[in-house]
Design an enzyme around this catalytic site. Structure first.
Site, PDB file in Angstrom:
ATOM      1  CG  HIS A  12      -0.426  -0.071   2.537  1.00  0.00           C
ATOM      2  ND1 HIS A  12      -1.037  -0.764   3.565  1.00  0.00           N
ATOM      3  CD2 HIS A  12       0.684   0.482   3.087  1.00  0.00           C
ATOM      4  CE1 HIS A  12      -0.334  -0.631   4.668  1.00  0.00           C
ATOM      5  NE2 HIS A  12       0.717   0.135   4.404  1.00  0.00           N
ATOM      6  CG  HIS A  59       0.544   4.798   7.501  1.00  0.00           C
ATOM      7  ND1 HIS A  59      -0.518   4.144   6.899  1.00  0.00           N
ATOM      8  CD2 HIS A  59       1.647   4.052   7.229  1.00  0.00           C
ATOM      9  CE1 HIS A  59      -0.060   3.055   6.289  1.00  0.00           C
ATOM     10  NE2 HIS A  59       1.236   2.980   6.474  1.00  0.00           N
ATOM     11  CG  HIS A 193       8.952  -0.764   3.121  1.00  0.00           C
ATOM     12  ND1 HIS A 193       8.174  -1.845   3.446  1.00  0.00           N
ATOM     13  CD2 HIS A 193       8.270   0.321   3.587  1.00  0.00           C
ATOM     14  CE1 HIS A 193       7.069  -1.449   4.066  1.00  0.00           C
ATOM     15  NE2 HIS A 193       7.111  -0.144   4.186  1.00  0.00           N
ATOM     16  CD  GLU A 240       3.750  -1.400   6.390  1.00  0.00           C
ATOM     17  OE1 GLU A 240       3.659  -0.205   6.726  1.00  0.00           O
ATOM     18  OE2 GLU A 240       3.770  -1.763   5.197  1.00  0.00           O
TER      19      GLU A 240
END
Length: 284
Positions: A12, A59, A193, A240
């Site tokens: 996402h 977030h 990431h 995640e």
């Protein structure tokens, strides 16, 4: 009864949403990313669910460091796009399914999972980017969506095993809902990431693809992977991926059914500074 017919897994990345909103999807840098979802858009049109149970992480928009629920279930009738600092994304309002959400809450809590019930919240790119990737830019989203936010931002975060078992409980809850509904469960976030520190920009192709292999063929063993392995191999934000285990735990084979059909698989780097992974599994 309601039933889970498929699970969808996708990154996402916020920059993907910006590229869509600013009409950059055909640019050379972005084109390979969006081509990986061409099949998925057509598949969703042909296999449109009544409800998507969408697992994502907030977030610091709906929640902040003042209040960090581990698992937060959206029970409202609608959810507006969040302002993440540059205005809300120009996407439709998300229409929820309060009846099914409330039923899932009752069932899952009775199965000893503590949920935070959220009757009003906005939804950020963690939820709207997957919808954009799979649906394009419609006037309205093609089905109802139940947001399910997982804390993978501030430690301690839930274990992969806990997420996998939660997926089992969600499947049980959906199947006990007394209405004929086609439900899909989506797990979002990742893949490898890292956004800060000495390893900023880390991408681990080999590990990502092994994760996809194991998610398909040995999800229960994968669910036992410790947090330190995610961080070491996939970067600080690679954690995640535990959210994908919620969706995988809700599939039929985990409850003794046949293995899922691998309908689509896609992997690409880079998109911004992130590896993009995508998978569609269908229950036979």
């Amino acid at each position: 009864m309601a039933r889970i017919t498929a699970s969808v897994y996708t990154s996402h990345v916020p920059a993907i949403g910006v590229a869509i909103d600013q009409g950059k999807t055909a640019e050379p840098y972005w084109q390979p990313v969006f081509q990986g979802y061409d099949f998925s858009k057509q598949w969703l049109k042909e296999n449109r669910p009544d409800v998507i149970f969408l697992v994502y992480n907030d977030h610091a928009t709906a929640f902040s460091l003042d209040m960090i629920p581990t698992f937060a279930l959206g029970t409202a009738a609608q959810f507006a796009p969040a302002d993440e600092g540059w205005g809300p994304r120009p996407v439709p309002t998300v229409i929820g399914h309060p009846e099914l959400a409330s039923h899932i809450a009752h069932s899952v809590i009775q199965d000893d999972f503590d949920l935070t019930l959220v009757n009003r919240m906005t939804v950020d790119h963690g939820l709207t980017v997957p919808l954009s990737l799979m649906c394009g830019q419609p006037e309205a989203w093609p089905c109802r969506v139940i947001p399910f936010a997982v804390n993978v931002v501030q430690y301690p975060v839930p274990s992969g095993r806990r997420c996998f078992e939660l997926g089992r409980a969600i499947r049980k809850a959906v199947e006990s809902f007394d209405e004929d509904l086609n439900v899909q469960i989506w797990g979002t976030g990742g893949m490898s990431h890292q956004l800060q520190g000495a390893r900023a920009g880390l991408i681990n192709r080999e590990w990502d693809n092994e994760f996809l292999d194991r998610l398909i063929s040995e999800p229960e063993a994968l669910s036992k992977l410790p947090h330190v392995d995610y961080v070491r191999e996939a970067g600080s934000e690679g954690i995640e991926l535990v959210m994908w285990l919620i969706a995988r735990g809700a599939m039929a084979d985990i409850a003794g059914g046949p293995p899922p059909k691998v309908t689509h698989r896609f992997y690409h780097v880079p998109a911004s500074n992130t590896a993009v992974g995508h998978l569609i599994l269908e229950n036979p």
